[in-house]
Design a protein around this motif. Structure first.
Motif, PDB file in Angstrom:
ATOM      1  N   THR A 104      -3.219 -42.905 -20.593  1.00  0.00           N
ATOM      2  CA  THR A 104      -4.551 -43.270 -21.319  1.00  0.00           C
ATOM      3  C   THR A 104      -5.759 -42.742 -20.807  1.00  0.00           C
ATOM      4  O   THR A 104      -6.820 -42.438 -21.035  1.00  0.00           O
ATOM      5  CB  THR A 104      -4.797 -44.553 -21.910  1.00  0.00           C
ATOM      6  OG1 THR A 104      -4.481 -45.321 -20.703  1.00  0.00           O
ATOM      7  CG2 THR A 104      -3.523 -45.009 -23.115  1.00  0.00           C
ATOM      8  N   ILE A 134       2.215 -40.446 -23.556  1.00  0.00           N
ATOM      9  CA  ILE A 134       1.443 -41.417 -24.534  1.00  0.00           C
ATOM     10  C   ILE A 134       0.865 -42.687 -23.568  1.00  0.00           C
ATOM     11  O   ILE A 134       0.078 -43.428 -23.876  1.00  0.00           O
ATOM     12  CB  ILE A 134       2.831 -41.896 -25.669  1.00  0.00           C
ATOM     13  CG1 ILE A 134       1.955 -42.935 -26.686  1.00  0.00           C
ATOM     14  CG2 ILE A 134       3.787 -42.760 -24.800  1.00  0.00           C
ATOM     15  CD1 ILE A 134       3.000 -43.175 -27.752  1.00  0.00           C
ATOM     16  N   TYR A 153       4.795 -44.587 -33.328  1.00  0.00           N
ATOM     17  CA  TYR A 153       3.969 -43.682 -33.354  1.00  0.00           C
ATOM     18  C   TYR A 153       4.025 -42.089 -33.753  1.00  0.00           C
ATOM     19  O   TYR A 153       3.182 -41.600 -34.489  1.00  0.00           O
ATOM     20  CB  TYR A 153       3.534 -43.482 -31.413  1.00  0.00           C
ATOM     21  CG  TYR A 153       2.225 -42.624 -31.152  1.00  0.00           C
ATOM     22  CD1 TYR A 153       0.777 -43.202 -31.663  1.00  0.00           C
ATOM     23  CD2 TYR A 153       2.275 -41.356 -30.979  1.00  0.00           C
ATOM     24  CE1 TYR A 153      -0.184 -42.279 -31.311  1.00  0.00           C
ATOM     25  CE2 TYR A 153       1.214 -40.734 -30.582  1.00  0.00           C
ATOM     26  CZ  TYR A 153       0.009 -41.145 -30.761  1.00  0.00           C
ATOM     27  OH  TYR A 153      -1.017 -40.514 -30.602  1.00  0.00           O
ATOM     28  N   HIS A 161      -5.794 -39.907 -18.773  1.00  0.00           N
ATOM     29  CA  HIS A 161      -5.650 -38.522 -18.772  1.00  0.00           C
ATOM     30  C   HIS A 161      -5.715 -38.162 -17.339  1.00  0.00           C
ATOM     31  O   HIS A 161      -6.567 -37.212 -16.972  1.00  0.00           O
ATOM     32  CB  HIS A 161      -6.859 -37.945 -19.595  1.00  0.00           C
ATOM     33  CG  HIS A 161      -6.872 -38.065 -21.056  1.00  0.00           C
ATOM     34  ND1 HIS A 161      -7.395 -39.437 -21.463  1.00  0.00           N
ATOM     35  CD2 HIS A 161      -5.880 -37.781 -21.924  1.00  0.00           C
ATOM     36  CE1 HIS A 161      -7.179 -39.510 -22.601  1.00  0.00           C
ATOM     37  NE2 HIS A 161      -6.370 -38.758 -23.015  1.00  0.00           N
ATOM     38  N   SER A 216      -2.361 -35.502 -29.769  1.00  0.00           N
ATOM     39  CA  SER A 216      -2.853 -36.813 -30.252  1.00  0.00           C
ATOM     40  C   SER A 216      -2.959 -37.506 -29.183  1.00  0.00           C
ATOM     41  O   SER A 216      -3.839 -38.659 -29.293  1.00  0.00           O
ATOM     42  CB  SER A 216      -1.738 -37.076 -31.273  1.00  0.00           C
ATOM     43  OG  SER A 216      -0.611 -37.962 -30.680  1.00  0.00           O
ATOM     44  N   THR A 217      -2.677 -37.609 -27.995  1.00  0.00           N
ATOM     45  CA  THR A 217      -2.604 -38.391 -26.818  1.00  0.00           C
ATOM     46  C   THR A 217      -3.696 -37.899 -26.119  1.00  0.00           C
ATOM     47  O   THR A 217      -3.959 -38.385 -24.937  1.00  0.00           O
ATOM     48  CB  THR A 217      -1.546 -38.272 -26.097  1.00  0.00           C
ATOM     49  OG1 THR A 217      -1.253 -37.051 -25.498  1.00  0.00           O
ATOM     50  CG2 THR A 217       0.049 -38.837 -26.815  1.00  0.00           C
TER      51      THR A 217
END
Length: 173
Positions: A111, A108, A11, A113, A153-154
């Motif tokens: 997802t 990462i 990644y 949050h 980016s995550t």
């Protein structure tokens, strides 16, 4: 299923981020990791997985030698109450890691949050920051700006705050 260290590196490569990873025996404490000093340059992290009474979760990352006042940090990070350590089950669910492997790279796996990322302003003075790559059997060195790029980016916008005692003292000067 949590992201593997290998998938994390893939990644990072997709993002155009170069890192250097050093493998070593498992490190469970800051004291364990300090035995590697001199071999791995840059700022080394200590990570606190915290929660407040409203079940808001925070990943607070500071320099390994930083002192953090857990009785007052809630005022700085915007928690609804005093904080306590998050349970290992939530750590695994949200960040995909076990105690002893807590790392900024764990977001990462977040997802949904569910975790707010807080980085101590003093740690951010380092050009290179060292984090476990989802396992305590390695240390990954990443440039500060690349770390921020990764976090964003995550979907995690890090808050850079003076949370350690030394960072707060330098802000008062």
């Amino acid at each position: 299923m949590p992201v593997t260290p290998s998938a994390l590196h893939d990644y990072l490569k997709e993002l155009g981020i170069e890192v250097k990873t050093h493998t070593h025996p498992p490190l469970f404490t800051v004291e364990d990791s300090q035995k590697l000093r001199g071999e791995i340059p840059g700022g080394h992290t200590k990570n606190l997985f915290l929660k407040d009474k409203k079940d808001q979760f925070f990943l607070v990352t500071v320099d390994e030698e930083a002192v953090v006042d857990l009785k007052t940090i809630h005022h700085i990070i915007g928690a609804a109450s005093r904080v306590s350590f998050g349970k290992p089950e939530k750590l695994l669910e949200y960040l995909g890691v076990l105690p002893g492997s807590v790392t900024l790279f764990g977001v990462i796996n977040d997802t949904g949050h569910n975790v707010r990322v807080i980085i101590d302003s003093e740690l951010m003075q380092n050009d290179i920051i060292n984090c476990h790559p989802l396992t305590n059997e390695a240390t990954t060195s990443i440039r500060r700006d690349d770390l921020i790029q990764f976090l964003r980016s995550t979907g995690h916008e890090p808050q850079i705050l003076a949370v350690s005692e030394s960072a707060k003292a330098s802000m008062a000067v």
